[in-house]
Design an enzyme around this catalytic site. Sequence first.
Site, PDB file in Angstrom:
ATOM      1  N   ARG A 105       0.861  -1.180   0.000  1.00  0.00           N
ATOM      2  CA  ARG A 105       0.000   0.000   0.000  1.00  0.00           C
ATOM      3  C   ARG A 105       0.893   1.225   0.000  1.00  0.00           C
ATOM      4  O   ARG A 105       1.696   1.415   0.917  1.00  0.00           O
ATOM      5  CB  ARG A 105      -0.855  -0.054   1.274  1.00  0.00           C
ATOM      6  CG  ARG A 105      -2.041   0.814   1.247  1.00  0.00           C
ATOM      7  CD  ARG A 105      -2.925   0.529   2.430  1.00  0.00           C
ATOM      8  NE  ARG A 105      -2.376   0.965   3.690  1.00  0.00           N
ATOM      9  CZ  ARG A 105      -3.105   1.404   4.694  1.00  0.00           C
ATOM     10  NH1 ARG A 105      -4.413   1.443   4.613  1.00  0.00           N
ATOM     11  NH2 ARG A 105      -2.556   1.785   5.812  1.00  0.00           N
ATOM     12  N   THR A 109      -0.579   7.594  -1.021  1.00  0.00           N
ATOM     13  CA  THR A 109      -1.906   7.550  -1.665  1.00  0.00           C
ATOM     14  C   THR A 109      -2.818   6.487  -1.058  1.00  0.00           C
ATOM     15  O   THR A 109      -4.024   6.489  -1.295  1.00  0.00           O
ATOM     16  CB  THR A 109      -1.753   7.210  -3.161  1.00  0.00           C
ATOM     17  OG1 THR A 109      -1.203   5.882  -3.253  1.00  0.00           O
ATOM     18  CG2 THR A 109      -0.817   8.176  -3.862  1.00  0.00           C
ATOM     19  N   ASP A 201       0.886  -2.167  12.297  1.00  0.00           N
ATOM     20  CA  ASP A 201       1.262  -2.636  10.964  1.00  0.00           C
ATOM     21  C   ASP A 201       1.546  -4.141  11.041  1.00  0.00           C
ATOM     22  O   ASP A 201       2.538  -4.573  11.635  1.00  0.00           O
ATOM     23  CB  ASP A 201       2.503  -1.874  10.481  1.00  0.00           C
ATOM     24  CG  ASP A 201       2.840  -2.228   9.042  1.00  0.00           C
ATOM     25  OD1 ASP A 201       3.010  -3.438   8.739  1.00  0.00           O
ATOM     26  OD2 ASP A 201       2.935  -1.316   8.209  1.00  0.00           O
ATOM     27  N   ASP A 204       4.985  -5.454   9.656  1.00  0.00           N
ATOM     28  CA  ASP A 204       6.111  -5.079  10.523  1.00  0.00           C
ATOM     29  C   ASP A 204       6.111  -5.905  11.804  1.00  0.00           C
ATOM     30  O   ASP A 204       7.166  -6.344  12.280  1.00  0.00           O
ATOM     31  CB  ASP A 204       6.039  -3.589  10.870  1.00  0.00           C
ATOM     32  CG  ASP A 204       6.502  -2.716   9.708  1.00  0.00           C
ATOM     33  OD1 ASP A 204       7.072  -3.262   8.745  1.00  0.00           O
ATOM     34  OD2 ASP A 204       6.275  -1.492   9.774  1.00  0.00           O
TER      35      ASP A 204
HETATM   36  C1  PRP Z   1      -1.125  -4.041   4.788  1.00  0.00           C
HETATM   37  C2  PRP Z   1      -2.018  -5.230   5.043  1.00  0.00           C
HETATM   38  C3  PRP Z   1      -2.940  -5.211   3.860  1.00  0.00           C
HETATM   39  C4  PRP Z   1      -3.100  -3.743   3.574  1.00  0.00           C
HETATM   40  C5  PRP Z   1      -4.433  -3.302   4.100  1.00  0.00           C
HETATM   41  O1  PRP Z   1      -0.130  -4.364   3.882  1.00  0.00           O
HETATM   42  O2  PRP Z   1      -1.323  -6.429   5.199  1.00  0.00           O
HETATM   43  O3  PRP Z   1      -2.418  -5.877   2.721  1.00  0.00           O
HETATM   44  O4  PRP Z   1      -2.046  -3.071   4.283  1.00  0.00           O
HETATM   45  O5  PRP Z   1      -4.687  -1.997   3.779  1.00  0.00           O
HETATM   46  P1  PRP Z   1      -5.814  -1.557   2.726  1.00  0.00           P
HETATM   47  O6  PRP Z   1      -7.047  -2.350   3.077  1.00  0.00           O
HETATM   48  O7  PRP Z   1      -5.986  -0.094   3.013  1.00  0.00           O
HETATM   49  O8  PRP Z   1      -5.307  -1.825   1.361  1.00  0.00           O
HETATM   50  P2  PRP Z   1       1.062  -3.358   3.509  1.00  0.00           P
HETATM   51  O9  PRP Z   1       0.693  -2.534   2.333  1.00  0.00           O
HETATM   52  O10 PRP Z   1       1.495  -2.622   4.740  1.00  0.00           O
HETATM   53  O11 PRP Z   1       2.186  -4.342   3.011  1.00  0.00           O
HETATM   54  P3  PRP Z   1       3.011  -5.470   3.806  1.00  0.00           P
HETATM   55  O12 PRP Z   1       2.065  -6.618   4.045  1.00  0.00           O
HETATM   56  O13 PRP Z   1       4.083  -5.811   2.840  1.00  0.00           O
HETATM   57  O14 PRP Z   1       3.531  -4.887   5.099  1.00  0.00           O
HETATM   58  N1  URA Z   2      -2.273  -2.220   7.241  1.00  0.00           N
HETATM   59  C1  URA Z   2      -1.832  -2.635   8.456  1.00  0.00           C
HETATM   60  O1  URA Z   2      -0.893  -3.437   8.548  1.00  0.00           O
HETATM   61  N2  URA Z   2      -2.442  -2.154   9.543  1.00  0.00           N
HETATM   62  C2  URA Z   2      -3.482  -1.295   9.489  1.00  0.00           C
HETATM   63  O2  URA Z   2      -4.030  -0.911  10.535  1.00  0.00           O
HETATM   64  C3  URA Z   2      -3.914  -0.874   8.208  1.00  0.00           C
HETATM   65  C4  URA Z   2      -3.286  -1.354   7.108  1.00  0.00           C
END
Ligand code: PRP
Ligand code: URA
Length: 210
Positions: A105, A109, A201, A204
Amino acid sequence: MGKVYVLDHPLIQHKLTYIRKKTTGTKEFRELVDEVAALMAFEITRDLPVEEVQIDTPVVEGAKAKMLSGKKIGLVPILRAGLGMVDGMLQLIPAAKVGHVGLYRDPETLQPVEYYVKLPSDIEERELIVLDPMLATGGSANEAIHSLKKRGARQIRLMCLVAAPEGVEAVQEEHPDVDIYLAAMDEKLNEKGYIVPGLGDAGDRLYGTK
Ligand code: PRP
Ligand code: URA
């Protein structure tokens, strides 16, 4: 419109509380996500079809018994955080094949950016379960589901630990054929697009990055 199931089981809720706590470290977080995924697997597979078979037990021949009637399952974690749910699911559904959709994400944006897709060759025959701990704006889940449909997927379910109402509505609007399975429906998103109260997150916390 797709149905929403909140799997309000005491064990799931208890473990989710530890997952949410900010003092829970990476190792314990990862173990708990695994355990909750396995418990959710139990619920999400409740409606799988079974067929009657006959077996010999040590006591009697030709006893009636039941077995899964061949519905093929595919697990599709959204990278990275969805990976944390795969082993738990595989404990209960060991024959499932696993595809991967890589999305992140954009922090500015909040739009999902796709960087990787690798799927079983027969996804059109499989009941696919998309895995991601977090359903925030719904952008990532919607994009992953689009990506699967574009490649022929016909039956898709979405399984997340924690969702914001905004994300659930977004998926219901864009993919009314997809049922959503959650461990919890939270209150809202904050101004940075994080789920409140949420768990932070997920990627993380699973992998110890920042
Ligand atoms: C996080 C999570 C989802 C997304 C949710 O991933 O694991 O995939 O955000 O957010 P949304 O519903 O607003 O799209 P992230 O983009 O942080 O990537 P990662 O799993 O690589 O940490
Ligand atoms: N992605 C995450 O990992 N945590 C949140 O709360 C939202 C998006």
